[in-house]
Design a protein around this motif. Sequence first.
Motif, PDB file in Angstrom:
ATOM      1  N   LEU A  97      19.006   3.923  -3.508  1.00 44.29           N
ATOM      2  CA  LEU A  97      18.585   5.292  -3.835  1.00 44.29           C
ATOM      3  C   LEU A  97      18.021   5.342  -5.251  1.00 44.29           C
ATOM      4  O   LEU A  97      18.602   4.770  -6.170  1.00 44.29           O
ATOM      5  N   ALA A  98      16.903   6.035  -5.417  1.00 51.29           N
ATOM      6  CA  ALA A  98      16.360   6.300  -6.753  1.00 51.29           C
ATOM      7  C   ALA A  98      16.243   7.808  -6.927  1.00 51.29           C
ATOM      8  O   ALA A  98      15.741   8.497  -6.023  1.00 51.29           O
ATOM      9  N   VAL A  99      16.730   8.303  -8.043  1.00 46.52           N
ATOM     10  CA  VAL A  99      16.574   9.733  -8.371  1.00 46.52           C
ATOM     11  C   VAL A  99      15.555   9.788  -9.504  1.00 46.52           C
ATOM     12  O   VAL A  99      15.821   9.324 -10.622  1.00 46.52           O
ATOM     13  N   ILE A 100      14.404  10.341  -9.217  1.00 47.47           N
ATOM     14  CA  ILE A 100      13.261  10.294 -10.144  1.00 47.47           C
ATOM     15  C   ILE A 100      12.990  11.699 -10.681  1.00 47.47           C
ATOM     16  O   ILE A 100      12.814  12.642  -9.908  1.00 47.47           O
ATOM     17  N   ARG A 101      12.952  11.811 -12.021  1.00 43.29           N
ATOM     18  CA  ARG A 101      12.777  13.139 -12.632  1.00 43.29           C
ATOM     19  C   ARG A 101      11.517  13.233 -13.492  1.00 43.29           C
ATOM     20  O   ARG A 101      11.206  14.310 -13.985  1.00 43.29           O
ATOM     21  N   SER A 102      10.828  12.113 -13.709  1.00 41.49           N
ATOM     22  CA  SER A 102       9.626  12.178 -14.550  1.00 41.49           C
ATOM     23  C   SER A 102       8.537  11.269 -13.981  1.00 41.49           C
ATOM     24  O   SER A 102       8.835  10.345 -13.217  1.00 41.49           O
ATOM     25  N   THR A 103       7.298  11.536 -14.367  1.00 41.01           N
ATOM     26  CA  THR A 103       6.179  10.723 -13.860  1.00 41.01           C
ATOM     27  C   THR A 103       6.317   9.269 -14.312  1.00 41.01           C
ATOM     28  O   THR A 103       5.944   8.358 -13.585  1.00 41.01           O
ATOM     29  N   GLU A 104       6.898   9.059 -15.502  1.00 39.59           N
ATOM     30  CA  GLU A 104       7.089   7.671 -15.987  1.00 39.59           C
ATOM     31  C   GLU A 104       8.045   6.911 -15.060  1.00 39.59           C
ATOM     32  O   GLU A 104       7.836   5.746 -14.749  1.00 39.59           O
ATOM     33  N   GLU A 105       9.087   7.612 -14.629  1.00 38.88           N
ATOM     34  CA  GLU A 105      10.085   6.951 -13.776  1.00 38.88           C
ATOM     35  C   GLU A 105       9.535   6.634 -12.383  1.00 38.88           C
ATOM     36  O   GLU A 105      10.079   5.787 -11.672  1.00 38.88           O
ATOM     37  N   ALA A 106       8.478   7.332 -11.994  1.00 39.66           N
ATOM     38  CA  ALA A 106       7.978   7.186 -10.610  1.00 39.66           C
ATOM     39  C   ALA A 106       7.522   5.770 -10.288  1.00 39.66           C
ATOM     40  O   ALA A 106       7.502   5.369  -9.127  1.00 39.66           O
ATOM     41  N   ASP A 107       7.200   4.987 -11.309  1.00 44.00           N
ATOM     42  CA  ASP A 107       6.776   3.606 -11.057  1.00 44.00           C
ATOM     43  C   ASP A 107       7.934   2.716 -10.603  1.00 44.00           C
ATOM     44  O   ASP A 107       7.707   1.571 -10.235  1.00 44.00           O
ATOM     45  N   ARG A 108       9.149   3.242 -10.624  1.00 41.69           N
ATOM     46  CA  ARG A 108      10.295   2.474 -10.087  1.00 41.69           C
ATOM     47  C   ARG A 108      10.333   2.531  -8.558  1.00 41.69           C
ATOM     48  O   ARG A 108      10.996   1.727  -7.913  1.00 41.69           O
ATOM     49  N   LEU A 109       9.660   3.521  -7.982  1.00 39.61           N
ATOM     50  CA  LEU A 109       9.782   3.725  -6.530  1.00 39.61           C
ATOM     51  C   LEU A 109       9.139   2.592  -5.735  1.00 39.61           C
ATOM     52  O   LEU A 109       8.118   2.021  -6.146  1.00 39.61           O
ATOM     53  N   VAL A 110       9.746   2.289  -4.579  1.00 38.88           N
ATOM     54  CA  VAL A 110       9.169   1.294  -3.662  1.00 38.88           C
ATOM     55  C   VAL A 110       9.314   1.791  -2.231  1.00 38.88           C
ATOM     56  O   VAL A 110      10.123   2.672  -1.936  1.00 38.88           O
ATOM     57  N   GLU A 153       0.833  -1.200   0.000  1.00 32.20           N
ATOM     58  CA  GLU A 153       0.000   0.000   0.000  1.00 32.20           C
ATOM     59  C   GLU A 153       0.872   1.257   0.000  1.00 32.20           C
ATOM     60  O   GLU A 153       0.610   2.220  -0.730  1.00 32.20           O
ATOM     61  N   LEU A 154       1.939   1.219   0.813  1.00 23.39           N
ATOM     62  CA  LEU A 154       2.821   2.376   0.900  1.00 23.39           C
ATOM     63  C   LEU A 154       3.567   2.595  -0.422  1.00 23.39           C
ATOM     64  O   LEU A 154       3.769   3.738  -0.842  1.00 23.39           O
ATOM     65  N   THR A 155       3.952   1.522  -1.064  1.00 25.38           N
ATOM     66  CA  THR A 155       4.616   1.672  -2.368  1.00 25.38           C
ATOM     67  C   THR A 155       3.684   2.380  -3.352  1.00 25.38           C
ATOM     68  O   THR A 155       4.107   3.305  -4.068  1.00 25.38           O
ATOM     69  N   SER A 156       2.400   1.999  -3.373  1.00 25.74           N
ATOM     70  CA  SER A 156       1.448   2.670  -4.277  1.00 25.74           C
ATOM     71  C   SER A 156       1.332   4.151  -3.924  1.00 25.74           C
ATOM     72  O   SER A 156       1.334   5.020  -4.809  1.00 25.74           O
ATOM     73  N   GLN A 157       1.268   4.432  -2.616  1.00 26.11           N
ATOM     74  CA  GLN A 157       1.125   5.836  -2.197  1.00 26.11           C
ATOM     75  C   GLN A 157       2.365   6.647  -2.574  1.00 26.11           C
ATOM     76  O   GLN A 157       2.264   7.792  -3.014  1.00 26.11           O
ATOM     77  N   VAL A 158       3.543   6.038  -2.380  1.00 25.60           N
ATOM     78  CA  VAL A 158       4.798   6.723  -2.712  1.00 25.60           C
ATOM     79  C   VAL A 158       4.808   7.091  -4.202  1.00 25.60           C
ATOM     80  O   VAL A 158       5.158   8.216  -4.587  1.00 25.60           O
ATOM     81  N   ARG A 159       4.404   6.157  -5.049  1.00 29.17           N
ATOM     82  CA  ARG A 159       4.391   6.420  -6.503  1.00 29.17           C
ATOM     83  C   ARG A 159       3.379   7.518  -6.849  1.00 29.17           C
ATOM     84  O   ARG A 159       3.674   8.406  -7.654  1.00 29.17           O
ATOM     85  N   GLU A 160       2.219   7.445  -6.211  1.00 27.51           N
ATOM     86  CA  GLU A 160       1.180   8.466  -6.485  1.00 27.51           C
ATOM     87  C   GLU A 160       1.664   9.850  -6.110  1.00 27.51           C
ATOM     88  O   GLU A 160       1.500  10.813  -6.866  1.00 27.51           O
ATOM     89  N   VAL A 161       2.246   9.952  -4.917  1.00 25.38           N
ATOM     90  CA  VAL A 161       2.732  11.265  -4.448  1.00 25.38           C
ATOM     91  C   VAL A 161       3.801  11.787  -5.405  1.00 25.38           C
ATOM     92  O   VAL A 161       3.783  12.954  -5.803  1.00 25.38           O
ATOM     93  N   LEU A 184       5.633  15.741  -9.389  1.00 22.79           N
ATOM     94  CA  LEU A 184       6.345  16.010 -10.643  1.00 22.79           C
ATOM     95  C   LEU A 184       5.397  16.600 -11.692  1.00 22.79           C
ATOM     96  O   LEU A 184       5.755  17.547 -12.395  1.00 22.79           O
ATOM     97  N   ALA A 185       4.182  16.058 -11.759  1.00 28.17           N
ATOM     98  CA  ALA A 185       3.222  16.556 -12.749  1.00 28.17           C
ATOM     99  C   ALA A 185       2.855  18.016 -12.477  1.00 28.17           C
ATOM    100  O   ALA A 185       2.710  18.816 -13.399  1.00 28.17           O
ATOM    101  N   ASN A 186       2.727  18.374 -11.188  1.00 23.64           N
ATOM    102  CA  ASN A 186       2.374  19.758 -10.817  1.00 23.64           C
ATOM    103  C   ASN A 186       3.590  20.674 -10.758  1.00 23.64           C
ATOM    104  O   ASN A 186       3.475  21.826 -10.324  1.00 23.64           O
ATOM    105  N   GLN A 187       4.740  20.129 -11.132  1.00 20.89           N
ATOM    106  CA  GLN A 187       6.007  20.883 -11.084  1.00 20.89           C
ATOM    107  C   GLN A 187       6.282  21.491  -9.709  1.00 20.89           C
ATOM    108  O   GLN A 187       6.825  22.590  -9.592  1.00 20.89           O
ATOM    109  N   LYS A 188       5.847  20.765  -8.707  1.00 19.82           N
ATOM    110  CA  LYS A 188       6.118  21.198  -7.327  1.00 19.82           C
ATOM    111  C   LYS A 188       7.596  20.946  -6.991  1.00 19.82           C
ATOM    112  O   LYS A 188       8.187  21.632  -6.161  1.00 19.82           O
ATOM    113  N   VAL A 189       8.169  19.925  -7.633  1.00 19.69           N
ATOM    114  CA  VAL A 189       9.595  19.613  -7.445  1.00 19.69           C
ATOM    115  C   VAL A 189      10.214  19.305  -8.808  1.00 19.69           C
ATOM    116  O   VAL A 189       9.507  18.966  -9.758  1.00 19.69           O
TER     117      VAL A 189
END
Length: 301
Positions: A38-51, A3-11, A16-21
């Motif tokens: 460590l994951a350095v994520i720069r795009s919404t597509e990459e966000a699915d790598r997060l866990v 559940e937390l992995t899904s939330q992390v990806r959503e956030v 990134l989509a709202n250009q908040k970061v």
Amino acid sequence: MKELTSQVREVAKRLLANQKVDLILGWEKGAQPFRSNLAVIRSTEEADRLVFDEFCINNLSTYLLDYRDGHEKIGIFVKGCDSRGVVRLIEDNQFARERLYIIGIPCPGMKDPVAAAWADSGLAGKPDSEGLAAKCRQCVHPNPVVFDELLGSEQAPHLEGERFADVKRIEAMTSAERYEFFAEMFSRCIRCYACRQICVACNCRKCIFDETRPQWVGREVNLADNWMYHVVRAMHIAGRCVECGECERACPVGLPLMLLNRKLIKDVNELFGPYEASLKLEEGAKPPLSVYRPDDPDNFL
Ligand code: SF4
Ligand code: SF4
Ligand code: SF4
């Protein structure tokens, strides 16, 4: 923790989509199931790598130092120990709060990836890979101390046994026994400096151990210079160490570095406290050994 992995990806996607970061620091799976790196994520597509799983043990705050001279706004996921590292960097004027969007995750405690790798290898002497990692078995602050938003629910401290029990065992030794103990410990150090590199409190741009003119500490690996290294480093992080245990975890020869760190945490609290480093972000706050008070204890002089 699915559940937390899904939330992390959503956030991450939302920020990134709202250009908040501009980028996000989080964790992703490594080459083995017991590695979450460590994951350095720069795009919404990459966000699915997060866990977020039981091996997200790295303290991500240290990696902020790679971005300290830039202008990018950074989103960072933090457990309790990572969040104290973030406060450490802000207090030390190494990072501006305005450049951070902090997503807190109360930490259920992490497993030791090295113990898991050993268990997986089939080699003899299989260590306990099911329980919490050593650093987490001493954790009293698993909940983030600073955040812009929080995922998950509050966790109780993971402390097993009495706090500072190991320190008290060393304190109970005679001075000759203590000398023997630390001489044996420091003689095994190979001065690889992994403990310094991983440490969020070791954030000086120019480290005394790299100076050559003058050379404060010899480059040779011998007991005298090793001793000097450990005592100087311990004093530099006294009152600033956030007890994340990363130095001990990174040490390739398994030195119990947290003994020294916790002795100083205990002493700073008793002599200058009540005090624990980086538990809250206060403007202008300074660690006790960075300021002078006329009533500071001085009976050791
Ligand atoms: S030290 Fe505490 S906050 Fe950090 S990983 Fe372990 S349990 Fe989590
Ligand atoms: S990580 Fe271990 S071996 Fe390397 S310098 Fe630190 S204490 Fe010595
Ligand atoms: S000295 Fe060790 S425990 Fe303390 S902040 Fe540095 S890495 Fe973390």
